[in-house]
Design a protein around this motif. Structure first.
Motif, PDB file in Angstrom:
ATOM      1  N   ASP A 195       0.823  -1.269  -0.084  1.00 54.58           N
ATOM      2  CA  ASP A 195       0.008   0.109  -0.113  1.00 54.58           C
ATOM      3  C   ASP A 195       0.985   1.213  -0.080  1.00 54.58           C
ATOM      4  O   ASP A 195       2.060   1.282   0.653  1.00 54.58           O
ATOM      5  CB  ASP A 195      -1.006  -0.107   1.300  1.00 54.58           C
ATOM      6  CG  ASP A 195      -1.773   0.973   1.145  1.00 54.58           C
ATOM      7  OD1 ASP A 195      -2.154   1.420   0.101  1.00 54.58           O
ATOM      8  OD2 ASP A 195      -2.670   1.284   2.249  1.00 54.58           O
ATOM      9  N   THR A 196       0.389   2.173  -0.688  1.00 56.45           N
ATOM     10  CA  THR A 196       1.235   3.626  -0.683  1.00 56.45           C
ATOM     11  C   THR A 196       1.484   4.140   0.612  1.00 56.45           C
ATOM     12  O   THR A 196       2.367   4.574   1.030  1.00 56.45           O
ATOM     13  CB  THR A 196       0.401   4.434  -1.541  1.00 56.45           C
ATOM     14  OG1 THR A 196       0.061   4.036  -2.812  1.00 56.45           O
ATOM     15  CG2 THR A 196       1.210   5.850  -1.835  1.00 56.45           C
ATOM     16  N   GLU A 197       0.430   4.014   1.575  1.00 55.11           N
ATOM     17  CA  GLU A 197       0.491   4.604   2.823  1.00 55.11           C
ATOM     18  C   GLU A 197       1.928   3.764   3.596  1.00 55.11           C
ATOM     19  O   GLU A 197       2.332   4.537   4.360  1.00 55.11           O
ATOM     20  CB  GLU A 197      -0.719   4.319   3.686  1.00 55.11           C
ATOM     21  CG  GLU A 197      -1.997   5.395   3.214  1.00 55.11           C
ATOM     22  CD  GLU A 197      -2.907   5.428   3.959  1.00 55.11           C
ATOM     23  OE1 GLU A 197      -3.140   4.727   4.944  1.00 55.11           O
ATOM     24  OE2 GLU A 197      -3.994   5.893   3.187  1.00 55.11           O
ATOM     25  N   ASP A 198       1.736   2.541   3.461  1.00 53.26           N
ATOM     26  CA  ASP A 198       2.700   1.545   4.091  1.00 53.26           C
ATOM     27  C   ASP A 198       4.280   2.377   3.663  1.00 53.26           C
ATOM     28  O   ASP A 198       5.216   2.142   4.509  1.00 53.26           O
ATOM     29  CB  ASP A 198       2.771   0.266   3.775  1.00 53.26           C
ATOM     30  CG  ASP A 198       1.374  -0.133   4.477  1.00 53.26           C
ATOM     31  OD1 ASP A 198       0.955   0.168   5.435  1.00 53.26           O
ATOM     32  OD2 ASP A 198       1.249  -1.418   4.014  1.00 53.26           O
ATOM     33  N   LEU A 231       5.035   5.117   2.292  1.00 51.72           N
ATOM     34  CA  LEU A 231       5.275   6.385   2.989  1.00 51.72           C
ATOM     35  C   LEU A 231       5.684   6.334   4.436  1.00 51.72           C
ATOM     36  O   LEU A 231       6.497   7.274   5.020  1.00 51.72           O
ATOM     37  CB  LEU A 231       3.937   7.374   2.742  1.00 51.72           C
ATOM     38  CG  LEU A 231       3.743   7.864   1.487  1.00 51.72           C
ATOM     39  CD1 LEU A 231       2.361   8.671   1.310  1.00 51.72           C
ATOM     40  CD2 LEU A 231       4.970   8.661   0.903  1.00 51.72           C
ATOM     41  N   GLU A 232       4.908   5.524   5.090  1.00 46.74           N
ATOM     42  CA  GLU A 232       5.359   5.303   6.487  1.00 46.74           C
ATOM     43  C   GLU A 232       6.872   5.066   6.763  1.00 46.74           C
ATOM     44  O   GLU A 232       7.379   5.352   7.594  1.00 46.74           O
ATOM     45  CB  GLU A 232       4.159   4.321   7.336  1.00 46.74           C
ATOM     46  CG  GLU A 232       4.332   4.142   8.622  1.00 46.74           C
ATOM     47  CD  GLU A 232       3.261   3.292   9.241  1.00 46.74           C
ATOM     48  OE1 GLU A 232       2.165   3.369   8.760  1.00 46.74           O
ATOM     49  OE2 GLU A 232       3.447   2.440   9.818  1.00 46.74           O
ATOM     50  N   ALA A 269       0.138   5.489  11.765  1.00 43.21           N
ATOM     51  CA  ALA A 269       0.796   6.949  11.248  1.00 43.21           C
ATOM     52  C   ALA A 269       0.301   8.216  11.712  1.00 43.21           C
ATOM     53  O   ALA A 269       0.896   9.210  12.059  1.00 43.21           O
ATOM     54  CB  ALA A 269       0.694   6.865   9.618  1.00 43.21           C
ATOM     55  N   ASP A 270      -1.181   7.846  11.886  1.00 40.99           N
ATOM     56  CA  ASP A 270      -1.911   9.036  12.412  1.00 40.99           C
ATOM     57  C   ASP A 270      -1.278   9.512  13.992  1.00 40.99           C
ATOM     58  O   ASP A 270      -0.979  10.681  14.168  1.00 40.99           O
ATOM     59  CB  ASP A 270      -3.428   8.688  12.642  1.00 40.99           C
ATOM     60  CG  ASP A 270      -3.922   8.560  11.152  1.00 40.99           C
ATOM     61  OD1 ASP A 270      -4.742   7.947  11.042  1.00 40.99           O
ATOM     62  OD2 ASP A 270      -3.316   9.244  10.119  1.00 40.99           O
TER      63      ASP A 270
END
Length: 198
Positions: free
Chosen positions: A22-25, A27-28, A54-55
């Motif tokens: 996932d893109t969020e992973d 970026l994290e 991440a939040d």
């Protein structure tokens, strides 16, 4: 045409399972690497921060995430606030002394009466017009120094006869007024020229 070996090889490739991320992973993980808090071998903190959403890390203040304590950044800000260069720049003062002296000499050669005053005023005006940063203190010091030295040099006989303080006072006053008024009008014109039209 494809040979049987190539056909079987293609069939084996289609059976392979590719791992999609996932893109969020991504970026994290990038954020962890850049901040230096994650993926350090053997630390419980890195494991905890990698498992953290991440939040929750985004809500953490920057000072708490960085290795540098908040007191050090406050001391650096205080040190820059107390530095001499933030109030008075010796380099700017020396440059202004040279420029004002040049204006004084040029004005004295071109205009016989009050040429020195006009020269100081003109150079101060140009400096105020061309420089972006406000340098009133440096201009004041340069104008008074050049005015005092010029008055003593041109009236050496009066200064030696006992009127030294009077000669210096007149030179300081003339240099101060001419340089400050010229610099002020130069700054004022610069502000008018650079201001956005509403």
């Amino acid at each position: 045409m494809l040979s049987a070996v190539q056909w079987l090889d293609m069939g084996n490739r289609s059976d392979e399972v590719t791992e999609s991320r996932d893109t969020e992973d991504l970026l994290e993980e990038t954020d962890q690497l850049l901040s230096g808090t994650g993926l350090e071998a053997g630390t419980d903190e890195s494991l905890a921060s990698a498992d953290e959403p991440a939040d929750s890390r985004a809500d953490t203040p920057v000072d708490a995430r960085s290795d540098e304590p908040a007191d050090a950044s406050r001391l650096a800000g205080l040190r820059s606030w107390l530095s001499v260069d933030s109030y008075f720049s010796p380099k700017a003062f020396l440059a202004f002394v040279l420029l004002v002296s040049t204006g004084l000499l040029a004005g004295g050669m071109m205009i016989p009466i009050a040429g020195r005053i006009v020269g100081i005023f003109g150079v101060a005006f140009l400096i105020g017009l061309l420089t972006a940063k406000r340098r009133y203190l440096e201009m004041t010091a340069a104008g008074t120094a050049v005015g005092a030295v010029s008055a003593v040099a041109s009236n050496a006989f009066l200064a030696a006869a006992g009127s030294f303080q009077t000669v210096v006072a007149v030179g300081v006053a003339v240099g101060l007024v001419a340089s400050l008024v010229g610099y002020y009008f130069g700054r004022d014109l610069r502000t008018g020229l650079t201001r956005d039209i509403e």
